[in-house]
Design an enzyme around this catalytic site. Sequence first.
Site: not given
Length: 189
Positions: A20-26, A94
């Site tokens: 997921g995007l940077s900041g999405a919560g991964k 990714s």
Amino acid sequence: MARRRDKIMEHRGVTVWLTGLSGAGKSTITEALAQRLRDRQCKLEVLDGDIVRTNLTKGLGFSKEDRDTNIRRIGFVSHLLTRNGVVVLVSAISPYRAVREEVREMIGDFMEVYVSAPLEVCESRDVKGLYKKARAGEIKQFTGIDDPYEPPANPEVNCETHNESLAESVDKVIAKLEELGYLPVGVPA
């Protein structure tokens, strides 16, 4: 004198790939998920994209070719661990679907988790100020700003972090791991 070890839970190896995007919560989901799996005595490794870039893939840039190389290297390490019965949590942007699919094929026991949130939500969570720098032109090829992110077509789990709690996201991942037979069902954690 022999040291006593807690019994490691019997489970199948699997790579849980959080994208997921940077900041999405991964990373946040990964940390909470790792704790839940440790509580269940799972053999576990966490491969965080930022840490891997510092150690395993140092020197790679952010061109498409370098990003694909980075993901392939993370995938190779994940494959080795997974085939040896380890639950591997990968937390990496990714951005390109094709290389994620390539890694899925290599690993086999693979579960994709799409950690999704709208771009504006990700930007509001940006503690490192990366989006601000990208918008100002200080960072080039930043995913979601001037480089694409290709969401998964059919992830096993979709965690919408702007609409659900951390506990709900982690519960969804655990439930899917149980459903797919990677973890025993109903083991308290």
